[in-house]
Design an enzyme around this catalytic site. Sequence first.
Site, PDB file in Angstrom:
ATOM      1  N   ASP A  95       0.838  -1.198   0.000  1.00  0.00           N
ATOM      2  CA  ASP A  95       0.000   0.000   0.000  1.00  0.00           C
ATOM      3  C   ASP A  95       0.879   1.257   0.000  1.00  0.00           C
ATOM      4  O   ASP A  95       2.084   1.195   0.304  1.00  0.00           O
ATOM      5  CB  ASP A  95      -0.886  -0.050   1.256  1.00  0.00           C
ATOM      6  N   ASN A 117      -0.151   5.422   1.006  1.00  0.00           N
ATOM      7  CA  ASN A 117      -1.328   6.239   1.292  1.00  0.00           C
ATOM      8  C   ASN A 117      -1.086   7.725   1.422  1.00  0.00           C
ATOM      9  O   ASN A 117      -1.833   8.410   2.119  1.00  0.00           O
ATOM     10  CB  ASN A 117      -2.009   5.706   2.564  1.00  0.00           C
ATOM     11  N   ASP A 132     -10.905   1.991  -3.154  1.00  0.00           N
ATOM     12  CA  ASP A 132     -11.458   1.759  -1.815  1.00  0.00           C
ATOM     13  C   ASP A 132     -12.982   1.829  -1.849  1.00  0.00           C
ATOM     14  O   ASP A 132     -13.634   1.372  -0.908  1.00  0.00           O
ATOM     15  CB  ASP A 132     -10.921   2.804  -0.834  1.00  0.00           C
TER      16      ASP A 132
END
Length: 676
Positions: free
Chosen positions: A432, A434, A502
């Site tokens: 990931d 972010n 998401d």
Amino acid sequence: MTEIVIEAGLTRLVLAPGDDGRLHQLHLGPPEAGPRPDLPLALYPLAHPTFGEEPLREPAVRVTHADGAVSTRLRFDGAEHEGSEHRIRLVDRVAPLAVTLCYRPWPDVDAIEQWVEVANEGDAPCRLHQAASGAPALAGPAPHLTHWGGGWAGEWTPTTEPLGPGTKTVASFGGVRSSLYRPPVVLWSPDGTATEESGTVLAGTVRWGGDVRFDAEVAPHGQHRLIAGPQSVGAERVLDPGEVLVTPTVVWTWSTRGIGEASRRLHRFARRHVVRDGARTRATVANTWEAVFFALDPDGLAAQVDRAAALGCELFLLDDGWFGRRDDDTTSLGDWEVDRRKLPEGLQPLIDLTLAAGMRFGLWVEPEMVNAASDLYAAHPDWVIGEPGRERREERNQLVLDLCRPEVRDFVVATIDRVLGDHPGITYLKWDANRDVTEPGSGALSADRQSHLAWDRVRATREVMAEVARRHPDVELMLCASGGGRSDLDTLRWFHEVWTSDDTDPVDRVRIQWGASHLLPASVLGAHVTRWGGRPVAFGCAVAMSARFGVDLDLTTLTDLESVTVAEAVAAYHRIRDVVQHGDLHRLVSPVGSDRAALAHVSGDRAVVFLYRLPGDPGGGDPVPVPGLDPDIPVTVTDLTPGRPPADRLTTLVDGAVPWPAGDAPVATIVEVTPV
Ligand code: DGJ
């Protein structure tokens, strides 16, 4: 006249130098059309425009030379090809600069890959302000551009717009999650009439895991152009004597059979030539993120594992929250030790339990980032991207590690080695990222080269990813950046799939996956069933089954009926996934501007058709024909729609077409068509 012909199946490019040495583009399009024999060469557009030569036009290259001159005039200096690769060398006859245009045809997917190499052949540095990967000239009476964007949870929102005089720029910033804002692909339709199945369209995708830029220029006399490459703003470079800068590549495919054909070619290109283990069938994932978020405990996780295995899932993915003191997103990125408060015995018992249940085990990491509240940051405050004397602004409470520093690259690779080495049985990582880069500065770069960070950080990240993939060939990698923030055909060289968004509300996902399918094949589009949007689980399953299926649900709270539905969906998906993941996608009815969608995956004489009615759709409407179905060949039609009572299932096609599902929207039908 020396013509240089680059043939790539149904896409062909023809270039030729004039007597004055300027290189012209004679043709880009289908092989059957070609340059007009009656037109003088000088009337054809330049193959690669530079600043200061063609007035009033967008440049693809802009340099300030060592003597301060700002114009670049490129002249042909020879062409060669090695294997199928063409290299055309252009030089400025005054400034010591060479620009080599490089082309690699991919005839099996009807596409041409292009990049540019800029060489400083002088003995003093020059400044490179812009170096695009390609800049084909494009004619057309009414050009339209299609591009996508939308930000977090809005990825792949489409825009198709007519282009007026001037330049339309679509570009990304932020470096890390670039595809959230601007996926690196556009469509140019010369007359604005391309549909899914007909009309002319040029698709272009920049293979770059950082910021990209497309400049679509509409100029007088139909001399239009599409300039594509990495973002140039904030990315200026000093080119030292002898240095050669190689741009990222851009892939072009010219379709006269509509947008759908362009997408299918990009999918083939991705699966055959880019994506790691592109032909491998992807596993069905049960993820913990939307199930339990940061609330991890051994018993709770064991219960999830138990249910996931019972439902037929193949891979259990432990998402964020397992390390440091990570109760929320404010701490611990960088401290990659198991949180013993939550998991006193560590990860291994959970991994062993998962393997014993017949599933693989996957783990979430965010290795390029650090929380300010972490031991790592306390020990190495200089390891992050930032600028001297400027505030270190946090986003999601975190900072970006500076991978331009070799010691930071080593730390990241070693961390992954250690996590995997300490925990036998992990065969999947969700990687990931972010936050974006802000205050883009690096202690590894000198004061006059801070803007090198834009390219160097992407390259350093690639280096780390490539090294991890090299050291751990049996570990599959999912690419995630707050959802689909990294959706490019460069980074996927080391990754097996992408977390598409998401936003997992299946109603939104119909549209997001529709957009993403313009570039990415279904095999790499992670699609999980969650509670987002409060939709029926059966509908969520039907949407996720059109891509790489998974669940992100608290499996211990499913009702009995929901459990049956998910188990049916998993079983049905395993029956059809070879067609879904590796077949040809046909987008049949668009959800853009409507409340219904239909798509089909076709492989040989098998097809899987998905029909979705979304909230707002009144129902009714003509059945949707299955593409390529010969009405004379008998077929078996199996309704695989999960959650529907068997009696309500459709068993035959009406005139080779699938009827829309009845009932309250959102509602779906999935049929599998196989020869008898
Ligand atoms: C953002 C990702 O997109 C989510 O799927 C999840 O992994 C969270 N990060 C975890 O922090």
